[in-house]
Design an enzyme around this catalytic site. Structure first.
Site, PDB file in Angstrom:
ATOM      1  N   HIS A   1       0.846  -1.196   0.000  1.00  0.00           N
ATOM      2  CA  HIS A   1       0.000   0.000   0.000  1.00  0.00           C
ATOM      3  C   HIS A   1       0.877   1.241   0.000  1.00  0.00           C
ATOM      4  CE1 HIS A   1      -2.980   2.963   0.804  1.00  0.00           C
ATOM      5  NE2 HIS A   1      -2.535   3.203   2.022  1.00  0.00           N
TER       6      HIS A   1
ATOM      7  N   ASP B   1       0.773   5.406  -0.021  1.00  0.00           N
ATOM      8  CA  ASP B   1      -0.027   6.627   0.136  1.00  0.00           C
ATOM      9  C   ASP B   1       0.487   7.719  -0.786  1.00  0.00           C
ATOM     10  OD1 ASP B   1      -2.029   6.180   2.183  1.00  0.00           O
ATOM     11  OD2 ASP B   1      -0.351   5.856   3.543  1.00  0.00           O
TER      12      ASP B   1
ATOM     13  N   ASP C   1      -6.699   0.681   4.069  1.00  0.00           N
ATOM     14  CA  ASP C   1      -6.169   1.788   4.855  1.00  0.00           C
ATOM     15  C   ASP C   1      -7.135   2.937   5.123  1.00  0.00           C
ATOM     16  OD1 ASP C   1      -3.903   2.653   6.327  1.00  0.00           O
ATOM     17  OD2 ASP C   1      -3.469   4.149   4.803  1.00  0.00           O
TER      18      ASP C   1
END
Length: 346
Positions: free
Chosen positions: A175, A177, A289
């Site tokens: 993941h 961001d 998330d």
């Protein structure tokens, strides 16, 4: 082999130039007349200049490392490393130095049966869980202990899995961001581009390896900087099923406080990019998330023809309740309309 030697020589030459530049800069500082006039000590302005030059040198070394890494990845794609060892069965080192287990043709996972997935059996229109009723049952406390910090102990009998082996689902992913501690470009330069570069190399080494990716904002930036060989390697991995694009949004959108128009807009942006450049449409949602999950997002994914989704950040009390009632897999029905979405709590 000749190409690899040429690339190695170029990489060494670039590194030598960087080191030689450092030597010249330090030699110049040592003979600076301002230092001699100051009794052998650097004036403050000279120290500042020196710090700036050191930072510039560090940046040049980092860029040099990225160039060499890029060249190395390109060479790996141009050379046929294969996925079978010379002996046919022993682990072997690939061209980039990593160990690879030879592929013997046997699957390393069990097939998923329809009865293993509750919502895969038939069409369900009735809801089993009303969250408003669940809320009234839970204390939403934070007991310390268990497998999770606020979890519970998990025990089993040693002979429990003798007749039927336990199925473990492992989903390799990363993941990223687009915005958090660093800027978008800083994240890409420091981390994300290396993840995607390594992913292309490692998946190509062994057809058993799988990976998923969700943030198209980063993926599109990598695609623009990648050469044609990397793009073609990535396209083959996707079409071959080793790499799956999940959700396909421009970002992994916030679901708790974002306006639904923004959620739609970023989803359209990502899906249009995938359609134009790869000709694919995501099938599954992946939301590990967002701090809270909205029925709106499940509704939008259903309208975008996605068939299932996985969510992660829900309160531990809800996770424990769903685990105890075997409701971690469920059909998510919104308060409006008749749409239902297949969902799974991770």
């Amino acid at each position: 082999m000749k190409l690899r030697k040429q690339v190695t020589v170029c990489g060494v030459a670039i590194f030598c130039v960087a080191v030689f530049s450092l030597y010249l800069m330090l030699d110049r500082v040592q003979h600076d007349p301002a230092r001699r006039q100051n009794g052998g000590n650097f004036p403050r302005n000279q120290i500042s200049v020196l710090q700036n030059r050191i930072e510039q040198l560090e940046q040049l070394l980092e860029e040099n490392h990225q160039i060499i890494s890029h060249i190395k990845d390109s060479v790996m794609e141009l050379t046929d490393t294969g996925a079978v060892s010379p002996s046919g069965h022993l682990p072997f080192r690939s061209a980039n130095g990593s160990w690879v287990l030879p592929f013997d043709g046997r699957p390393t996972f069990l097939a998923v049966k329809p009865q293993d997935c509750q919502f895969a059996v038939g069409t369900r229109t009735q809801t089993d869980v009303q969250m408003l009723d669940v809320y009234s049952l839970l204390k939403f406390d934070n007991p310390d202990g268990g497998v999770w910090k606020q979890g519970f102990d998990i025990t089993y009998e040693p002979d429990e899995w003798e007749t039927e082996p336990l199925q473990v689902f492992v989903v390799p992913h990363s993941h990223n961001d687009p915005g958090w501690v660093k800027t978008f470009d800083k994240y890409f330069t420091d981390q994300t581009q290396h993840i995607l570069n390594n992913m292309v190399v490692k998946l190509a080494e062994d057809p058993r390896r799988k990976f998923i990716w969700s943030e198209i904002s980063f993926f599109s930036k990598w695609w623009e900087t990648a050469d044609v060989y990397k793009q073609e390697a990535m396209r083959k991995l996707i079409l071959g099923g080793q790499l799956e694009i999940v959700t396909g949004g421009w970002v992994m959108t916030d679901e708790a406080n974002a306006h639904y128009f923004a959620m739609i807009d970023q989803l359209i942006e990502g899906h249009q990019w995938l359609e134009r450049n790869l000709g694919i449409i995501p099938q599954s949602g992946w939301a590990v998330d967002p701090f809270g999950h909205s029925a709106t997002m499940a509704y939008l994914l259903k309208k975008a023809n996605l068939t299932s989704m996985l969510i992660q950040r829900v309160h531990y009390s809800i996770k424990k309740h769903f685990a105890s009632t075997r409701s971690l897999e469920f059909m998510w029905r919104q308060a409006w309309g008749e749409w239902t979405s297949a969902s799974n709590v991770f």
